[in-house]
Design a protein around this motif. Structure first.
Motif, mmCIF file in Angstrom:
data_model
loop_
_atom_site.group_PDB
_atom_site.id
_atom_site.type_symbol
_atom_site.label_atom_id
_atom_site.label_comp_id
_atom_site.label_asym_id
_atom_site.label_seq_id
_atom_site.Cartn_x
_atom_site.Cartn_y
_atom_site.Cartn_z
ATOM 1 N N ASP A 41 66.241 -12.235 22.100
ATOM 2 C CA ASP A 41 65.225 -11.504 22.855
ATOM 3 C C ASP A 41 63.987 -12.395 22.929
ATOM 4 O O ASP A 41 63.156 -12.409 22.014
ATOM 5 N N ALA A 42 63.874 -13.151 24.005
ATOM 6 C CA ALA A 42 62.795 -14.136 24.131
ATOM 7 C C ALA A 42 61.556 -13.503 24.748
ATOM 8 O O ALA A 42 61.117 -13.859 25.848
ATOM 9 N N ARG A 43 60.978 -12.529 24.047
ATOM 10 C CA ARG A 43 59.741 -11.889 24.485
ATOM 11 C C ARG A 43 58.738 -11.882 23.331
ATOM 12 O O ARG A 43 59.118 -11.757 22.160
ATOM 13 N N ALA A 44 57.476 -12.020 23.658
ATOM 14 C CA ALA A 44 56.431 -11.953 22.645
ATOM 15 C C ALA A 44 56.478 -10.602 21.947
ATOM 16 O O ALA A 44 56.734 -9.565 22.576
ATOM 17 N N LEU A 45 56.258 -10.626 20.624
ATOM 18 C CA LEU A 45 56.235 -9.434 19.765
ATOM 19 C C LEU A 45 57.578 -8.730 19.661
ATOM 20 O O LEU A 45 57.652 -7.614 19.149
ATOM 21 N N ALA A 46 58.658 -9.388 20.112
ATOM 22 C CA ALA A 46 59.994 -8.802 19.938
ATOM 23 C C ALA A 46 60.340 -8.795 18.453
ATOM 24 O O ALA A 46 59.965 -9.701 17.695
ATOM 25 N N THR A 47 61.058 -7.772 18.012
ATOM 26 C CA THR A 47 61.394 -7.631 16.597
ATOM 27 C C THR A 47 62.884 -7.850 16.359
ATOM 28 O O THR A 47 63.717 -7.642 17.263
ATOM 29 N N ASP A 48 63.204 -8.248 15.112
ATOM 30 C CA ASP A 48 64.591 -8.487 14.686
ATOM 31 C C ASP A 48 65.318 -9.391 15.688
ATOM 32 O O ASP A 48 66.395 -9.065 16.207
ATOM 33 N N VAL A 49 64.730 -10.544 15.937
ATOM 34 C CA VAL A 49 65.258 -11.489 16.920
ATOM 35 C C VAL A 49 66.100 -12.546 16.215
ATOM 36 O O VAL A 49 65.696 -13.091 15.176
ATOM 37 N N THR A 50 67.260 -12.840 16.792
ATOM 38 C CA THR A 50 68.104 -13.908 16.268
ATOM 39 C C THR A 50 67.847 -15.183 17.050
ATOM 40 O O THR A 50 67.984 -15.201 18.279
ATOM 41 N N LEU A 51 67.463 -16.230 16.347
ATOM 42 C CA LEU A 51 67.234 -17.539 16.954
ATOM 43 C C LEU A 51 68.403 -18.448 16.594
ATOM 44 O O LEU A 51 68.699 -18.660 15.411
ATOM 45 N N TYR A 113 73.354 -23.284 13.754
ATOM 46 C CA TYR A 113 73.027 -22.243 12.779
ATOM 47 C C TYR A 113 72.088 -21.241 13.438
ATOM 48 O O TYR A 113 71.560 -21.483 14.539
ATOM 49 N N ALA A 114 71.891 -20.097 12.794
ATOM 50 C CA ALA A 114 71.038 -19.053 13.357
ATOM 51 C C ALA A 114 70.214 -18.415 12.252
ATOM 52 O O ALA A 114 70.667 -18.292 11.106
ATOM 53 N N ILE A 115 68.998 -18.004 12.601
ATOM 54 C CA ILE A 115 68.128 -17.287 11.684
ATOM 55 C C ILE A 115 67.692 -15.985 12.341
ATOM 56 O O ILE A 115 67.723 -15.850 13.571
ATOM 57 N N LYS A 116 67.306 -15.028 11.516
ATOM 58 C CA LYS A 116 66.794 -13.754 12.024
ATOM 59 C C LYS A 116 65.313 -13.671 11.688
ATOM 60 O O LYS A 116 64.921 -13.838 10.542
ATOM 61 N N VAL A 117 64.505 -13.405 12.712
ATOM 62 C CA VAL A 117 63.049 -13.344 12.557
ATOM 63 C C VAL A 117 62.603 -11.885 12.676
ATOM 64 O O VAL A 117 63.020 -11.176 13.604
ATOM 65 N N ARG A 118 61.765 -11.472 11.744
ATOM 66 C CA ARG A 118 61.295 -10.080 11.718
ATOM 67 C C ARG A 118 60.537 -9.721 13.000
ATOM 68 O O ARG A 118 60.748 -8.656 13.572
ATOM 69 N N GLN A 119 59.662 -10.600 13.454
ATOM 70 C CA GLN A 119 58.951 -10.399 14.718
ATOM 71 C C GLN A 119 58.450 -11.735 15.240
ATOM 72 O O GLN A 119 57.925 -12.553 14.478
ATOM 73 N N LEU A 120 58.593 -11.936 16.546
ATOM 74 C CA LEU A 120 58.050 -13.137 17.176
ATOM 75 C C LEU A 120 56.549 -12.952 17.397
ATOM 76 O O LEU A 120 56.077 -11.831 17.590
ATOM 77 N N PRO A 121 55.797 -14.038 17.384
ATOM 78 C CA PRO A 121 54.338 -13.910 17.568
ATOM 79 C C PRO A 121 53.980 -13.618 19.021
ATOM 80 O O PRO A 121 54.816 -13.741 19.926
#
Length: 264
Positions: A41-51, A113-121
């Protein structure tokens, strides 16, 4: 007539072959171009995003062993967790990012590899500077800013080692920053204790103080009087004895003279 019908058909076949070849070449591109990142989910302030990150293997003699990533502003290591990695690879957080690595991959094998981010800035572009290490010690530094961004060389066609970048769209309506993940802060207060402090080595080795006795002035005067009286008694007795001896001798001498005949 026959020949004229064959030529257009041959030409159409040649054009189709060229188009097919171009499509084949386009689809035969490698899975990753150097070092890239994609978001669920490549949107600002998106939550639980997998990079998902991909690193192309560019060595012909060694395999990839680790990828050290510096997180962009707005993402802290406490808000990141590992979602996927090559077999036997581990995730190690750092003060400014993280490292994923382990057993060297086969030569020519790309690392994914992939990481999960709590929220994007709340940003429009995220840059993930990366150091890619191989089993022979080689390090590829994918840290250059992409063309058109701050710090990039606008005169160059492309950066020599562009860092993985992610372009973000506008935040969803009503999206707001969530509180940062709390971290345990060390306490600055000293623990309370009721036990007395242990004596130091210097104090334990010091000689014991000599005990002193406090004497009141009255007691001192009484002692002096007793000492004087004890000395005066023998002197008095001695004087009396001398007087008795002298008196007795004088009485004996007088009696002897009184009883004697003066004529003799």
């Amino acid at each position: 007539m026959k020949r004229s019908s064959v030529l257009p058909a041959a030409r159409r076949f040649a054009v189709a072959a060229v188009v097919a070849g171009a499509v084949a070449l386009g689809t035969a591109a490698p899975a990753f171009a150097h070092n890239e990142v994609h978001a669920s989910d490549a949107r600002a302030l998106a939550t639980d995003v997998t990079l998902t990150f991909g690193a192309e293997a560019e060595s012909k003699t060694a395999g990839i062993t680790s990828l050290r990533v510096v997180l962009p502003p707005g993402i802290t290591p406490a808000d990141v967790s590992l979602a996927k990695a090559p077999k036997d690879w581990t995730y190690t957080p750092a003060a400014d990012g993280f490292t994923v690595g382990g057993t060297a991959l086969a030569v020519g094998t790309d690392a994914e590899y992939a990481i999960k981010v709590r929220q994007l800035p709340d940003a429009s572009l995220l840059v993930f500077k990366t150091l890619q290490t191989y089993s022979d010690g080689r390090i590829d530094r994918w840290i250059d800013p992409p063309k058109g961004t701050e710090g990039a060389d606008d005169h160059a066609d492309a950066a020599a080692k562009p860092a993985p970048t992610l372009t973000l769209g506008k935040a969803a309506p009503g999206a707001t920053p969530i509180p940062a993940t709390p971290t345990a802060a060390p306490s600055s207060a000293a623990p309370a204790t009721s036990a007395a402090p242990a004596p130091s080595a210097a104090a334990s080795s010091a000689p014991a103080p000599v005990p002193t006795t406090t004497v009141t002035p009255g007691a001192a005067q009484s002692t002096d009087k007793d000492d004087d009286s004890s000395l005066a008694l023998p002197a008095t007795l001695g004087a009396i004895a001398v007087l008795l001896v002298l008196g007795g001798g004088f009485w004996w001498w007088r009696r002897r003279n009184a009883g004697a005949d003066p004529r003799t």
